[in-house]
Design a protein around this motif. Structure first.
Motif, PDB file in Angstrom:
ATOM      1  N   THR A  65       0.838  -1.126  -0.061  1.00  0.00           N
ATOM      2  CA  THR A  65       0.127  -0.394  -0.265  1.00  0.00           C
ATOM      3  C   THR A  65       1.149   1.595   0.031  1.00  0.00           C
ATOM      4  O   THR A  65       0.547   2.013  -0.298  1.00  0.00           O
ATOM      5  N   THR A  67       3.451   1.536  -1.810  1.00  0.00           N
ATOM      6  CA  THR A  67       3.378   2.271  -3.249  1.00  0.00           C
ATOM      7  C   THR A  67       2.123   3.491  -3.864  1.00  0.00           C
ATOM      8  O   THR A  67       2.962   4.653  -4.007  1.00  0.00           O
ATOM      9  N   SER A  68       1.137   3.144  -3.558  1.00  0.00           N
ATOM     10  CA  SER A  68       0.137   3.459  -4.009  1.00  0.00           C
ATOM     11  C   SER A  68       0.711   5.584  -3.245  1.00  0.00           C
ATOM     12  O   SER A  68       0.372   6.235  -4.610  1.00  0.00           O
ATOM     13  N   SER A  69       0.538   5.082  -2.048  1.00  0.00           N
ATOM     14  CA  SER A  69       0.502   6.387  -1.663  1.00  0.00           C
ATOM     15  C   SER A  69       1.824   6.881  -1.790  1.00  0.00           C
ATOM     16  O   SER A  69       2.095   8.153  -1.837  1.00  0.00           O
ATOM     17  N   LYS A  71       3.074   7.090  -5.149  1.00  0.00           N
ATOM     18  CA  LYS A  71       2.704   7.331  -6.142  1.00  0.00           C
ATOM     19  C   LYS A  71       2.013   8.692  -6.257  1.00  0.00           C
ATOM     20  O   LYS A  71       2.185   9.682  -6.900  1.00  0.00           O
ATOM     21  N   TYR A 129       2.597   9.914 -13.969  1.00  0.00           N
ATOM     22  CA  TYR A 129       2.375   8.903 -12.829  1.00  0.00           C
ATOM     23  C   TYR A 129       1.543   8.576 -12.171  1.00  0.00           C
ATOM     24  O   TYR A 129       0.461   7.874 -11.998  1.00  0.00           O
ATOM     25  N   ASP A 134       0.043   1.022 -10.343  1.00  0.00           N
ATOM     26  CA  ASP A 134       0.888   0.964  -9.432  1.00  0.00           C
ATOM     27  C   ASP A 134       2.126   0.197  -9.264  1.00  0.00           C
ATOM     28  O   ASP A 134       2.842   0.459  -8.654  1.00  0.00           O
ATOM     29  N   ASP A 135       1.905  -1.040  -9.933  1.00  0.00           N
ATOM     30  CA  ASP A 135       2.951  -2.048  -9.845  1.00  0.00           C
ATOM     31  C   ASP A 135       3.828  -1.424 -10.764  1.00  0.00           C
ATOM     32  O   ASP A 135       5.150  -0.915 -10.416  1.00  0.00           O
ATOM     33  N   PHE A 137       4.933   1.689 -11.859  1.00  0.00           N
ATOM     34  CA  PHE A 137       5.367   3.243 -10.670  1.00  0.00           C
ATOM     35  C   PHE A 137       5.978   2.715 -10.153  1.00  0.00           C
ATOM     36  O   PHE A 137       7.482   2.353 -10.092  1.00  0.00           O
ATOM     37  N   GLU A 138       5.963   1.842  -9.473  1.00  0.00           N
ATOM     38  CA  GLU A 138       7.175   0.816  -8.351  1.00  0.00           C
ATOM     39  C   GLU A 138       7.925   0.405  -8.959  1.00  0.00           C
ATOM     40  O   GLU A 138       8.816   0.368  -8.754  1.00  0.00           O
TER      41      GLU A 138
END
Length: 149
Positions: A65, A67-69, A71, A129, A134-135, A137-138
């Protein structure tokens, strides 16, 4: 049992899971219970029958979670303070952040044109972005080293 997806072939719609017991199990898409197709490295929870994985669920406890935050925070920084390179500093790209900051500040000497260009670059990165999953972006910006779009 817990494990991770070693490989998934979208063409055959099958893959291989490595269980925490060290054994490998075949994964058929009919047993996949996630919303998206499985990807290599994904953590899963599943039942075993012989050498087949059944009732394969993505492991929600393993989902990242932060990662999403990260991003979202990077996107907000790119939108509001991107011309100063704030999103670059946040993602750990100090050299690129300093470049953006200096070009923006000293750009006013050249009638503001370099500053305007840096602002456009920050806005483009904001859009990238937000649009990027999400994945991805990570992998691209957090784990990988891709400082520019």
């Amino acid at each position: 049992m817990k494990g991770s997806v070693l490989d998934f072939d979208e063409g055959n719609r099958s893959g291989i899971i490595s269980g925490e017991d060290g054994n490998r199990y075949t994964l058929d898409i009919s047993e996949w219970k996630g919303n998206q197709l499985p990807k290599a490295g994904a953590k899963v929870d599943f039942a075993v029958t012989g050498d087949k994985a059944e009732g394969v669920y993505p492991d929600s406890a393993a989902s990242n979670t932060s990662t999403s935050s990260k991003k979202i925070a990077a996107a907000v920084l790119a939108f509001f303070l991107g011309a100063f390179g704030a999103h670059k500093f946040y993602l750990g790209y100090t050299k690129e952040g300093v470049i953006m900051l200096l070009v923006f500040l000293f750009g006013f000497i050249l009638l503001g044109i370099p500053s305007f260009i840096i602002g456009i670059i920050a806005f483009i990165e904001f859009i990238i972005y937000i649009v990027k999953p999400d994945d991805e972006f990570e992998e691209t910006y957090v784990q990988g080293h891709r400082p520019w779009f």
